[in-house]
Design a protein around this motif. Sequence first.
Motif, PDB file in Angstrom:
ATOM      1  N   GLU A   1       0.836  -1.192   0.000  1.00  0.00           N
ATOM      2  CA  GLU A   1       0.000   0.000   0.000  1.00  0.00           C
ATOM      3  C   GLU A   1       0.874   1.247   0.000  1.00  0.00           C
ATOM      4  O   GLU A   1       1.907   1.305   0.657  1.00  0.00           O
ATOM      5  CB  GLU A   1      -0.909   0.019   1.239  1.00  0.00           C
ATOM      6  CG  GLU A   1      -1.959  -1.074   1.259  1.00  0.00           C
ATOM      7  CD  GLU A   1      -3.058  -0.868   0.236  1.00  0.00           C
ATOM      8  OE1 GLU A   1      -3.214   0.259  -0.265  1.00  0.00           O
ATOM      9  OE2 GLU A   1      -3.749  -1.854  -0.064  1.00  0.00           O
ATOM     10  N   ALA A   2       0.451   2.244  -0.762  1.00  0.00           N
ATOM     11  CA  ALA A   2       1.180   3.507  -0.782  1.00  0.00           C
ATOM     12  C   ALA A   2       1.064   4.187   0.578  1.00  0.00           C
ATOM     13  O   ALA A   2       0.081   4.024   1.296  1.00  0.00           O
ATOM     14  CB  ALA A   2       0.629   4.412  -1.873  1.00  0.00           C
ATOM     15  N   SER A   3       2.079   4.947   0.933  1.00  0.00           N
ATOM     16  CA  SER A   3       2.066   5.597   2.244  1.00  0.00           C
ATOM     17  C   SER A   3       1.316   6.920   2.221  1.00  0.00           C
ATOM     18  O   SER A   3       0.758   7.338   3.225  1.00  0.00           O
ATOM     19  CB  SER A   3       3.509   5.847   2.711  1.00  0.00           C
ATOM     20  OG  SER A   3       4.146   6.806   1.881  1.00  0.00           O
ATOM     21  N   TYR A   4       1.300   7.609   1.056  1.00  0.00           N
ATOM     22  CA  TYR A   4       0.680   8.932   0.935  1.00  0.00           C
ATOM     23  C   TYR A   4       1.212   9.886   2.018  1.00  0.00           C
ATOM     24  O   TYR A   4       0.484  10.701   2.574  1.00  0.00           O
ATOM     25  CB  TYR A   4      -0.848   8.844   1.005  1.00  0.00           C
ATOM     26  CG  TYR A   4      -1.403   7.879  -0.003  1.00  0.00           C
ATOM     27  CD1 TYR A   4      -1.355   8.152  -1.369  1.00  0.00           C
ATOM     28  CD2 TYR A   4      -1.951   6.669   0.400  1.00  0.00           C
ATOM     29  CE1 TYR A   4      -1.836   7.250  -2.299  1.00  0.00           C
ATOM     30  CE2 TYR A   4      -2.440   5.760  -0.528  1.00  0.00           C
ATOM     31  CZ  TYR A   4      -2.375   6.061  -1.874  1.00  0.00           C
ATOM     32  OH  TYR A   4      -2.859   5.159  -2.798  1.00  0.00           O
ATOM     33  N   GLY A   5       2.502   9.716   2.311  1.00  0.00           N
ATOM     34  CA  GLY A   5       3.123  10.598   3.291  1.00  0.00           C
ATOM     35  C   GLY A   5       2.957  10.143   4.723  1.00  0.00           C
ATOM     36  O   GLY A   5       3.483  10.766   5.643  1.00  0.00           O
ATOM     37  N   LYS A   6       2.210   9.038   4.941  1.00  0.00           N
ATOM     38  CA  LYS A   6       2.021   8.522   6.298  1.00  0.00           C
ATOM     39  C   LYS A   6       2.385   7.043   6.299  1.00  0.00           C
ATOM     40  O   LYS A   6       2.123   6.327   5.338  1.00  0.00           O
ATOM     41  CB  LYS A   6       0.573   8.698   6.769  1.00  0.00           C
ATOM     42  CG  LYS A   6       0.118  10.141   6.837  1.00  0.00           C
ATOM     43  CD  LYS A   6      -1.258  10.257   7.456  1.00  0.00           C
ATOM     44  CE  LYS A   6      -1.200   9.968   8.940  1.00  0.00           C
ATOM     45  NZ  LYS A   6      -2.489  10.288   9.622  1.00  0.00           N
ATOM     46  N   PRO A   7       2.989   6.535   7.374  1.00  0.00           N
ATOM     47  CA  PRO A   7       3.366   5.124   7.404  1.00  0.00           C
ATOM     48  C   PRO A   7       2.150   4.217   7.403  1.00  0.00           C
ATOM     49  O   PRO A   7       1.102   4.554   7.942  1.00  0.00           O
ATOM     50  CB  PRO A   7       4.144   5.000   8.720  1.00  0.00           C
ATOM     51  CG  PRO A   7       3.619   6.108   9.578  1.00  0.00           C
ATOM     52  CD  PRO A   7       3.327   7.232   8.630  1.00  0.00           C
ATOM     53  N   VAL A   8       2.293   3.065   6.745  1.00  0.00           N
ATOM     54  CA  VAL A   8       1.253   2.052   6.761  1.00  0.00           C
ATOM     55  C   VAL A   8       1.673   0.991   7.767  1.00  0.00           C
ATOM     56  O   VAL A   8       2.627   0.269   7.557  1.00  0.00           O
ATOM     57  CB  VAL A   8       1.061   1.419   5.367  1.00  0.00           C
ATOM     58  CG1 VAL A   8      -0.009   0.338   5.413  1.00  0.00           C
ATOM     59  CG2 VAL A   8       0.675   2.484   4.359  1.00  0.00           C
ATOM     60  N   LEU A   9       0.989   0.919   8.872  1.00  0.00           N
ATOM     61  CA  LEU A   9       1.367   0.025   9.963  1.00  0.00           C
ATOM     62  C   LEU A   9       0.288  -1.033  10.166  1.00  0.00           C
ATOM     63  O   LEU A   9      -0.188  -1.272  11.272  1.00  0.00           O
ATOM     64  CB  LEU A   9       1.569   0.829  11.255  1.00  0.00           C
ATOM     65  CG  LEU A   9       2.625   1.940  11.170  1.00  0.00           C
ATOM     66  CD1 LEU A   9       2.630   2.751  12.446  1.00  0.00           C
ATOM     67  CD2 LEU A   9       4.003   1.373  10.893  1.00  0.00           C
TER      68      LEU A   9
ATOM     69  N   GLN B   1       3.567   9.377  -2.711  1.00  0.00           N
ATOM     70  CA  GLN B   1       4.499  10.052  -1.809  1.00  0.00           C
ATOM     71  C   GLN B   1       3.828  11.102  -0.932  1.00  0.00           C
ATOM     72  O   GLN B   1       4.471  11.673  -0.053  1.00  0.00           O
ATOM     73  CB  GLN B   1       5.631  10.708  -2.616  1.00  0.00           C
ATOM     74  CG  GLN B   1       6.521   9.720  -3.368  1.00  0.00           C
ATOM     75  CD  GLN B   1       5.844   9.119  -4.587  1.00  0.00           C
ATOM     76  OE1 GLN B   1       5.065   9.779  -5.267  1.00  0.00           O
ATOM     77  NE2 GLN B   1       6.119   7.852  -4.856  1.00  0.00           N
ATOM     78  N   GLY B   2       2.537  11.368  -1.175  1.00  0.00           N
ATOM     79  CA  GLY B   2       1.813  12.279  -0.313  1.00  0.00           C
ATOM     80  C   GLY B   2       1.747  13.710  -0.813  1.00  0.00           C
ATOM     81  O   GLY B   2       1.679  14.644  -0.015  1.00  0.00           O
ATOM     82  N   THR B   3       1.737  13.907  -2.136  1.00  0.00           N
ATOM     83  CA  THR B   3       1.621  15.243  -2.715  1.00  0.00           C
ATOM     84  C   THR B   3       0.316  15.349  -3.496  1.00  0.00           C
ATOM     85  O   THR B   3      -0.015  14.463  -4.282  1.00  0.00           O
ATOM     86  CB  THR B   3       2.803  15.538  -3.662  1.00  0.00           C
ATOM     87  OG1 THR B   3       4.032  15.443  -2.933  1.00  0.00           O
ATOM     88  CG2 THR B   3       2.682  16.939  -4.249  1.00  0.00           C
ATOM     89  N   VAL B   4      -0.408  16.432  -3.274  1.00  0.00           N
ATOM     90  CA  VAL B   4      -1.674  16.669  -3.974  1.00  0.00           C
ATOM     91  C   VAL B   4      -1.453  17.678  -5.087  1.00  0.00           C
ATOM     92  O   VAL B   4      -0.837  18.733  -4.876  1.00  0.00           O
ATOM     93  CB  VAL B   4      -2.753  17.182  -3.003  1.00  0.00           C
ATOM     94  CG1 VAL B   4      -4.031  17.553  -3.765  1.00  0.00           C
ATOM     95  CG2 VAL B   4      -3.064  16.131  -1.943  1.00  0.00           C
TER      96      VAL B   4
END
Length: 350
Positions: A38-46, A109-112
Amino acid sequence: MKRKLTYAALLLIAASLTNCKKATETNPEPTAVENQLEASYGKPVLTAVVAPNTVETIAGMVYQSGPKLVDGTASTARFDNPFALVMAKDGSLLIGDINNNAVRKLSPQGTVSTLQLQANANGERIYNPTWIGLDDNENLHVICLNVDAAEGYSQSWIFGPSGNVVASWWYMYGYFSCMAKDPYENTLWFSDGTDIGKHKLGAGGRIGIDYIKYDMSKLPETNERGRAFDAMFVGYNGVKYVALQNMIYKLTPSGVFERIFTNFTFSQISSIVANKDSRTIYVADNGAIRKIENNKITTIVGPNAAHPDYRDGVGSGADVHAGQLIFGKTENIIYFTDNYAQTVRRLTLK
């Protein structure tokens, strides 16, 4: 004898592996390694340690003041009534940002950013993008509902990967609605207000071909502009699920069209998704995310009357107003838009 025993052993091993593979395909259980895809979108996937039914905001923020369309990092980006949601091949999320008249992109990577979609030959652009979809060629399909409240018409668009207009179509005094990807072919299904068809370019520049015949008499009476379905999903079982207000119907490959889940009470359904074995269905119903499984319905997360502040959290501790639902790369995660909080959020199921 030794050779026969070895061959028999190999047959047993092969059969065991085949059975394991079938069990995995029928009841897919994402592993910890798969979850990390899963992509992180700037936040960790835990997902290996996070509590079941955890809600996290991954982009946007509750509006307070200033511009309502802001690109940048996920935490600083701003949306205005985000609803439609689809995942691209690279893991990016595309969001139909209705009141901003834009389609936004949230990178892994968490950029809009805002997609640069061109105008058609008449200089017209998308307005109120309500449903979106991507075909296998990365063409963007957009349906805009209620473009003009007084005149009452819908827009239907197909854009190429570079944002160029492949086709655009207007429907006066009618409703285009919904967008659902077919898992077995390069097709997006939609409704033109009465019929269900493929969202593809047809004769005379019209968008919509191969309409399906079904028993529309089982639906509530329509008005002079047709009806706007509220949700649509095509399952791996070939069934098309459609929602109209608080009712869910199924259209089977053999043409059977009937209302389902009549023993459950819904309020206002805005989205439907089903897992690959079609045994579990999730619906966004009046903001809550509800699971239907084994003829039982469970509310996973929803509006929090005690703390109506759009907070993240676990289960009933979160405050959620879900609009559109999509699965992540595994069925362990659901991404959804929240047009009350003006955000895109992530629900880790287990």
